[in-house]
Write an enzyme that holds these catalytic residues in place. Sequence first.
Site, short mmCIF file in Angstrom:
data_model
loop_
_atom_site.label_atom_id
_atom_site.label_comp_id
_atom_site.label_asym_id
_atom_site.label_seq_id
_atom_site.Cartn_x
_atom_site.Cartn_y
_atom_site.Cartn_z
CG ASP A 15 -31.65 -11.04 -20.18
OD1 ASP A 15 -30.85 -10.52 -20.99
OD2 ASP A 15 -31.44 -12.13 -19.63
NE ARG A 19 -31.51 -14.13 -25.17
CZ ARG A 19 -31.97 -14.43 -23.97
NH1 ARG A 19 -32.72 -15.50 -23.80
NH2 ARG A 19 -31.66 -13.68 -22.93
CD1 TRP A 20 -37.45 -8.33 -30.15
CD2 TRP A 20 -35.99 -7.00 -31.23
NE1 TRP A 20 -38.18 -7.49 -30.97
CE2 TRP A 20 -37.31 -6.67 -31.65
CE3 TRP A 20 -34.91 -6.30 -31.79
CZ2 TRP A 20 -37.57 -5.67 -32.59
CZ3 TRP A 20 -35.17 -5.31 -32.73
CH2 TRP A 20 -36.48 -5.01 -33.12
NE ARG A 28 -24.58 -7.66 -28.28
CZ ARG A 28 -24.40 -8.84 -27.68
NH1 ARG A 28 -23.93 -9.86 -28.38
NH2 ARG A 28 -24.66 -9.00 -26.42
CG HIS A 32 -28.77 -2.65 -26.49
ND1 HIS A 32 -29.17 -3.57 -25.53
CD2 HIS A 32 -27.50 -3.01 -26.83
CE1 HIS A 32 -28.18 -4.42 -25.30
NE2 HIS A 32 -27.17 -4.11 -26.08
CB SER A 60 -24.68 -5.27 -15.00
OG SER A 60 -23.81 -5.82 -15.96
CG LEU A 126 -42.50 5.82 -11.82
CD1 LEU A 126 -42.95 4.60 -11.02
CD2 LEU A 126 -42.50 5.47 -13.30
C1 FPP Z 1 -29.87 -7.06 -21.80
O1 FPP Z 1 -29.94 -7.46 -23.13
C2 FPP Z 1 -29.95 -5.65 -21.55
C3 FPP Z 1 -28.91 -4.78 -21.32
C4 FPP Z 1 -27.49 -5.14 -21.44
C5 FPP Z 1 -29.13 -3.41 -20.87
C6 FPP Z 1 -30.53 -2.88 -20.93
C7 FPP Z 1 -30.58 -1.76 -21.86
C8 FPP Z 1 -31.70 -1.29 -22.48
C9 FPP Z 1 -33.04 -1.81 -22.23
C10 FPP Z 1 -31.60 -0.23 -23.51
C11 FPP Z 1 -31.11 1.09 -23.00
C12 FPP Z 1 -31.98 1.61 -21.96
C13 FPP Z 1 -32.33 2.88 -21.79
C14 FPP Z 1 -33.26 3.18 -20.70
C15 FPP Z 1 -31.90 4.00 -22.63
P1 FPP Z 1 -28.86 -8.47 -23.68
O2 FPP Z 1 -28.01 -7.73 -24.67
O3 FPP Z 1 -28.11 -9.10 -22.55
O4 FPP Z 1 -29.74 -9.53 -24.43
P2 FPP Z 1 -29.52 -11.11 -24.52
O5 FPP Z 1 -29.93 -11.65 -23.19
O6 FPP Z 1 -30.44 -11.49 -25.62
O7 FPP Z 1 -28.06 -11.37 -24.82
#
Ligand code: FPP
Length: 224
Positions: A15, A19-20, A28, A32, A60, A126
């Site tokens: 997560d 925000r990053w 955003r 990712h 999700s 793994l």
């Molecule tokens: C949450 O950040 C993360 C996601 C919605 C999905 C996770 C995706 C990745 C780590 C990148 C793609 C992965 C691969 C393996 C290619 P958020 O956008 O909800 O952040 P926030 O909590 O700051 O709103």
Amino acid sequence: MNKIKIPSHVAIIMDGNARWARVRGLDRVWGHRRGAETVRKIVRYCARCGVNYLSLFAFSTENWARPKDEVDALMELFIEYIDKRLPDMKENGIRFLISGNREKFPEKVKEYFMRAERETAYGKSLNLVFCVNYGGRQEIEYAAGKLAGKDEKIEDCLYLPGIPDVDLLIRTSGEQRISNFLLWKLAYSELYFTDVLWPDFTEYDMDMAFKSYRRRNRKFGKRV
Ligand code: FPP
């Protein structure tokens, strides 16, 4: 990191990507992108430390509701990740698995998922589980449907039968929620929350999680 009491199955709710990016004035999607880079580092580190299963909440069932350009960018990132990482997954014996309902994904993404599963099927180090279009309740409903009328256990009817329970669940970015992740397999997991945003998460942060795990006294509901 020595291999004493390394969790066998680690699950991560990655997560904080958006925000990053926001604090840097970036779109955003850049969060990712950096998040995918963290995935690369942490997969390598977990393999080196002797983790057997790493389950990542990569998309999700609710993430489809994000703006179309963000969803499209995530689809591209899945393709790019597999394209770039497949050779070293094969070289390092990493087995790539998908958990979740893949039907809704674009054909090209499904093809990459299948290719990665097929070409890494003999990996013995793994097991890397990408949880995509994944929801814990949906998984239990799916298992119940499969089970109907048969004399089997729910556990054997989940998306990926044979995967052990989660030992350690990590969630980054300060939120302290399960958010419909791996509900069945989290029953006795140790939980670890950190304020670090996923794109900033490093091997050092993983070590901090392992260290915390080593201190836990796991009782599985019994008196120890
Ligand atoms: C949450 O950040 C993360 C996601 C919605 C999905 C996770 C995706 C990745 C780590 C990148 C793609 C992965 C691969 C393996 C290619 P958020 O956008 O909800 O952040 P926030 O909590 O700051 O709103």
